[in-house]
Design a protein around this motif. Structure first.
Motif, mmCIF file in Angstrom:
data_model
loop_
_atom_site.group_PDB
_atom_site.id
_atom_site.type_symbol
_atom_site.label_atom_id
_atom_site.label_comp_id
_atom_site.label_asym_id
_atom_site.label_seq_id
_atom_site.Cartn_x
_atom_site.Cartn_y
_atom_site.Cartn_z
ATOM 1 N N UNK A 6 -2.486 0.708 -12.138
ATOM 2 C CA UNK A 6 -3.489 1.762 -11.963
ATOM 3 C C UNK A 6 -2.799 3.116 -11.952
ATOM 4 N N UNK A 7 -3.321 4.020 -12.741
ATOM 5 C CA UNK A 7 -2.853 5.411 -12.736
ATOM 6 C C UNK A 7 -3.877 6.203 -11.930
ATOM 7 N N UNK A 82 -4.443 -4.088 4.397
ATOM 8 C CA UNK A 82 -5.796 -3.864 4.914
ATOM 9 C C UNK A 82 -6.418 -2.682 4.183
ATOM 10 N N UNK A 83 -7.678 -2.868 3.799
ATOM 11 C CA UNK A 83 -8.426 -1.853 3.055
ATOM 12 C C UNK A 83 -9.132 -0.937 4.037
ATOM 13 N N UNK A 102 5.245 5.563 4.614
ATOM 14 C CA UNK A 102 5.403 6.079 3.248
ATOM 15 C C UNK A 102 4.007 6.314 2.684
ATOM 16 N N UNK A 103 3.774 7.488 2.110
ATOM 17 C CA UNK A 103 2.449 7.860 1.633
ATOM 18 C C UNK A 103 2.436 8.093 0.137
ATOM 19 N N UNK A 104 1.443 7.527 -0.534
ATOM 20 C CA UNK A 104 1.144 7.841 -1.928
ATOM 21 C C UNK A 104 -0.353 8.131 -1.929
ATOM 22 N N UNK A 105 -0.695 9.393 -1.686
ATOM 23 C CA UNK A 105 -2.093 9.773 -1.471
ATOM 24 C C UNK A 105 -2.583 10.747 -2.521
ATOM 25 N N UNK A 106 -3.839 10.603 -2.876
ATOM 26 C CA UNK A 106 -4.563 11.578 -3.694
ATOM 27 C C UNK A 106 -5.760 12.012 -2.865
ATOM 28 N N UNK A 107 -5.928 13.297 -2.629
ATOM 29 C CA UNK A 107 -7.015 13.744 -1.761
ATOM 30 C C UNK A 107 -8.406 13.462 -2.315
ATOM 31 N N UNK A 108 -8.530 13.280 -3.617
ATOM 32 C CA UNK A 108 -9.840 13.055 -4.221
ATOM 33 C C UNK A 108 -10.182 11.567 -4.343
ATOM 34 N N UNK A 109 -9.326 10.681 -3.838
ATOM 35 C CA UNK A 109 -9.596 9.244 -3.879
ATOM 36 C C UNK A 109 -9.775 8.778 -2.438
ATOM 37 N N UNK A 110 -10.979 8.293 -2.115
ATOM 38 C CA UNK A 110 -11.304 7.941 -0.733
ATOM 39 C C UNK A 110 -10.628 6.666 -0.248
ATOM 40 N N UNK A 111 -10.772 5.514 -0.929
ATOM 41 C CA UNK A 111 -10.204 4.299 -0.341
ATOM 42 C C UNK A 111 -8.683 4.336 -0.319
ATOM 43 N N UNK A 112 -8.125 3.734 0.731
ATOM 44 C CA UNK A 112 -6.684 3.573 0.823
ATOM 45 C C UNK A 112 -6.379 2.125 1.176
ATOM 46 N N UNK A 113 -5.182 1.694 0.819
ATOM 47 C CA UNK A 113 -4.702 0.371 1.187
ATOM 48 C C UNK A 113 -3.485 0.563 2.079
ATOM 49 N N UNK A 132 -8.352 3.383 -6.291
ATOM 50 C CA UNK A 132 -9.782 3.258 -6.570
ATOM 51 C C UNK A 132 -10.239 1.799 -6.493
ATOM 52 N N UNK A 133 -9.276 0.858 -6.528
ATOM 53 C CA UNK A 133 -9.600 -0.583 -6.507
ATOM 54 C C UNK A 133 -8.759 -1.281 -5.430
#
Length: 147
Positions: A6-7, A82-83, A102-113, A132-133
């Motif tokens: 996923x990109x 955990x989702x 360790x964080x790999x975050x995009x502010x415009x994508x709500x779900x995180x794993x 996103x998935x």
């Protein structure tokens, strides 16, 4: 072989925000030259969009590894996932966050794993990755851990 890829492309509204550089440049350069303002605005907007696209992190599960952005970790040291969505995701990215994570975050994508680690030699307790998935990513990690 990759079981998940996923990109994290930027949201379309980023282009609209970047386009605001055009009228701002027109106003700034209006006393000098409208044409110069338009050219600078288009270049700035294009640069912002290009930077957002080029910096979009890639998440890959395959060959016994999880890669998220520039970081990678063996699937064998992952203890569980955990989702989190909406308020849980906001809390995972903020008030409940461990500074060592360790964080790999995009502010415009709500779900995180949240990916918990079981490596006693690693000071990082877990990863938090925007996706996103999240269910598909969690399933690919679990399948890779058990194979």
């Amino acid at each position: 072989m990759e079981s998940y890829r996923e990109r994290l492309w930027p949201a379309p509204w980023i282009a609209l925000v970047a386009a605001l550089a055009i009228p701002a440049s027109l106003l700034t350069f209006a006393p000098v030259s409208i044409l110069a303002g338009a050219v600078v605005g288009v270049i700035l907007a294009g640069g912002v969009i290009a930077a957002a696209v080029v910096s979009a992190p890639l998440i890959v599960v395959g060959e016994g590894m999880l890669r998220a952005g520039t970081a990678r970790i063996p699937l064998a040291v992952i203890a569980g996932t955990s989702v989190a969505r909406r308020e849980e995701a906001r809390a995972a990215r903020g008030p409940q966050l461990d500074a060592r994570a360790h964080l790999v975050l995009r502010p415009d994508i709500d779900p995180v794993l949240r990916i918990d680690l079981a490596d006693p030699d690693d000071p990082t307790p877990y990863w938090v990755v925007s996706t996103r998935r999240p269910e598909e990513l969690a399933a690919a990690i679990e399948a890779g851990r058990t194979s």
